[in-house]
Design a protein around this motif. Sequence first.
Motif, short mmCIF file in Angstrom:
data_model
loop_
_atom_site.label_atom_id
_atom_site.label_comp_id
_atom_site.label_asym_id
_atom_site.label_seq_id
_atom_site.Cartn_x
_atom_site.Cartn_y
_atom_site.Cartn_z
N THR B 63 14.59 86.52 -1.40
CA THR B 63 14.18 87.85 -0.94
C THR B 63 15.24 88.92 -1.26
OG1 THR B 63 15.19 87.46 1.20
CG2 THR B 63 12.85 86.90 0.98
N SER B 64 14.79 90.17 -1.24
CA SER B 64 15.71 91.29 -1.47
C SER B 64 16.84 91.27 -0.44
CB SER B 64 14.97 92.62 -1.37
OG SER B 64 13.96 92.67 -2.34
N LEU B 65 16.51 90.87 0.79
CA LEU B 65 17.54 90.83 1.84
C LEU B 65 18.66 89.85 1.47
CD1 LEU B 65 18.59 91.63 4.64
CD2 LEU B 65 17.12 89.86 5.64
N GLU B 66 18.29 88.71 0.92
CA GLU B 66 19.31 87.74 0.52
C GLU B 66 20.20 88.31 -0.59
OE1 GLU B 66 16.12 84.72 0.12
OE2 GLU B 66 17.50 83.35 1.11
N PHE B 67 19.58 89.02 -1.53
CA PHE B 67 20.38 89.65 -2.60
C PHE B 67 21.30 90.73 -2.02
CE2 PHE B 67 17.11 87.80 -5.36
CZ PHE B 67 17.93 87.19 -6.31
N GLU B 68 20.76 91.51 -1.07
CA GLU B 68 21.58 92.57 -0.46
C GLU B 68 22.80 91.98 0.24
OE1 GLU B 68 21.73 95.91 -0.53
OE2 GLU B 68 20.09 95.85 -1.99
N LYS B 69 22.62 90.80 0.83
CA LYS B 69 23.76 90.16 1.52
C LYS B 69 24.86 89.79 0.52
CE LYS B 69 21.46 88.45 5.62
NZ LYS B 69 20.85 87.32 6.32
N VAL B 296 23.25 94.05 7.53
CA VAL B 296 22.62 94.32 6.23
C VAL B 296 21.12 94.50 6.43
CG1 VAL B 296 22.17 93.42 3.91
CG2 VAL B 296 24.37 92.97 5.00
N ALA B 297 20.60 95.62 5.93
CA ALA B 297 19.18 95.91 6.15
C ALA B 297 18.34 95.36 5.01
CB ALA B 297 19.00 97.42 6.26
N ASP B 298 17.10 95.00 5.33
CA ASP B 298 16.17 94.50 4.33
C ASP B 298 15.58 95.68 3.55
OD1 ASP B 298 14.29 93.28 2.81
OD2 ASP B 298 13.17 92.38 4.47
N PRO B 299 15.89 95.78 2.25
CA PRO B 299 15.40 96.94 1.49
C PRO B 299 13.94 96.82 1.08
CG PRO B 299 16.70 95.50 0.08
CD PRO B 299 16.68 94.86 1.44
N GLY B 300 13.33 95.67 1.32
CA GLY B 300 11.94 95.48 0.90
C GLY B 300 11.83 95.31 -0.61
N GLU B 301 10.61 95.37 -1.11
CA GLU B 301 10.36 95.15 -2.54
C GLU B 301 10.79 96.35 -3.37
OE1 GLU B 301 9.16 92.11 -3.70
OE2 GLU B 301 9.65 91.72 -1.62
N PRO B 302 11.25 96.13 -4.61
CA PRO B 302 11.53 97.27 -5.49
C PRO B 302 10.27 98.12 -5.65
CG PRO B 302 12.25 95.20 -6.49
CD PRO B 302 11.50 94.84 -5.24
N GLU B 303 10.44 99.42 -5.75
CA GLU B 303 9.27 100.31 -5.77
C GLU B 303 8.33 100.02 -6.93
OE1 GLU B 303 10.49 104.33 -4.74
OE2 GLU B 303 8.57 104.97 -5.60
N GLY B 304 7.08 99.83 -6.61
CA GLY B 304 6.07 99.62 -7.65
C GLY B 304 5.94 98.18 -8.12
N CYS B 305 6.86 97.33 -7.75
CA CYS B 305 6.88 95.94 -8.24
C CYS B 305 5.90 95.09 -7.44
CB CYS B 305 8.29 95.39 -8.12
SG CYS B 305 8.45 93.62 -8.42
N ILE B 306 5.07 94.31 -8.16
CA ILE B 306 4.10 93.47 -7.45
C ILE B 306 4.45 91.98 -7.57
CG2 ILE B 306 2.23 95.16 -7.65
CD1 ILE B 306 1.04 93.27 -9.87
N CYS B 307 5.74 91.68 -7.74
CA CYS B 307 6.20 90.29 -7.82
C CYS B 307 5.61 89.42 -6.70
CB CYS B 307 7.72 90.21 -7.69
SG CYS B 307 8.59 90.34 -9.24
N GLY B 308 5.54 89.97 -5.51
CA GLY B 308 5.02 89.21 -4.37
C GLY B 308 3.61 88.69 -4.64
N GLU B 309 2.77 89.56 -5.20
CA GLU B 309 1.39 89.17 -5.51
C GLU B 309 1.36 88.16 -6.66
OE1 GLU B 309 -0.86 90.69 -3.29
OE2 GLU B 309 1.18 91.17 -2.64
#
Lengths: 71, 351
Positions: B63-69, B296-309
């Motif tokens: 997840t983005s949160l893990e990368f942010e850490k 560390v805050a969870d930044p969520g998905e990069p804008e416009g990216c649909i990797c999750g789907e």
Amino acid sequence: MCLAVPGKIIEHSGNIAKVDFGDGTVRNVNTMLVDVKVGDYVLVHAGFAIEKVSREGAEETLKLLKQMLEE
Amino acid sequence: MFRDRTIAREIIKRLKAMELELRIMHVCGTHQDTIVRYGLDYLLKDCGIEVRQGPGCPVCVTTSLEFEKALRLAREGIIVTAFGDVYRVPSSTGSLASLRGEGFDTRIVYSIEDAVSLAKDTTKEVVFMGVGFETTAPTTASVLINDPPENFSVLSCHRYVPPALKALLEMGMEIDGLIEPGHVSTIIGIEPYEELSSEYNMPQVIAGFEPLDMLIAIYMLALQIRRGEAKVENEYERVVKREGNVKAKKLMAEVFEPVDVRWRGFPSIPSSGMSIKKEFEDWDASKKFEDILGDVADPGEPEGCICGEVLKGIADPTECPLFAQACTPDHPVGPCMVSVEGMCHIEYKYS
Ligand code: SF4
């Protein structure tokens, strides 16, 4: 990332083996996760041998395939 | 011998004759590479078989949160090491690669052992961001069990595959069969998949990575489905043993314990994360640097990216408006374009 590349063990001492990947690359590989000896083929992932590649296993699959295609 | 064309043609002919209408999922980027590289997706579509990749790219599901850490640790002056793919994944405040450009000490390693050697040569703290499924986790375990240096620690982002498969089926994913990942199975063996067969009536075949391996596996699945069976079969017998790699499994069990974690695109999946056990907490970066990482805050998905789907298997990379436009392997927006196992990357490479 789960990519693993097969190679042949050409030297082995302790937990370190020299593995020949056949394309001119030879690398030191950690063998702590497997029981192997010189001459064995192993699958290498992230610097570690994760399993031996067995000829019998390959033959089993081909035998199975033959059976399936004869059905 | 696993590239024989006549056999491949014979299998395709038989599949066609079966007049199938199947949806098969696999969970491995290396399988996806074989499928797209050899054009198996088109050949199989002709036989009425759709093959989709699920959440099978360890870098992508982190997840983005893990990368942010990891980024936060680097910004605090800690040396952060990671595999090449992990290194380049962008999060909202940058990537490990871009931090290097800003003067922080982040490095690519080929193996966790390189990170340990680095720690031996410095008095600074060294963190290895450990990403990977059961194929990779034993390598981390084997290092932690061997008393690594005090200034070394691991940010464990390792994950177990079977709980994710279960979560997919629980979500009501409509699939007729699963191709199981050969190298994860090399470690865990056949047994962990059996529950899916008995509880969800799911036919499964463990497959190797040559084109013929995949065709044989799909043929085996088709035969199971036609007979109304739901078994776990092993096509990759030259490597995968019934019991898996016992040594590696034992090491993993000694060092890690399961915790609930989120996967990119998924809610928290029960018991799918590998947390470092208390006995080894001196080398657990999430404990050692608890103070730094706490906010560390969870930044969520990069804008416009649909990797999750894409990772859920419900969208194709080409459905993303950024695909091959704003997002390319040289300028990736999301992890699925960075990793060589990511669907977007593979689609781009062979299109
Ligand atoms: S193309 Fe890029 S932005 Fe779109 S889903 Fe893939 S990685 Fe994300």
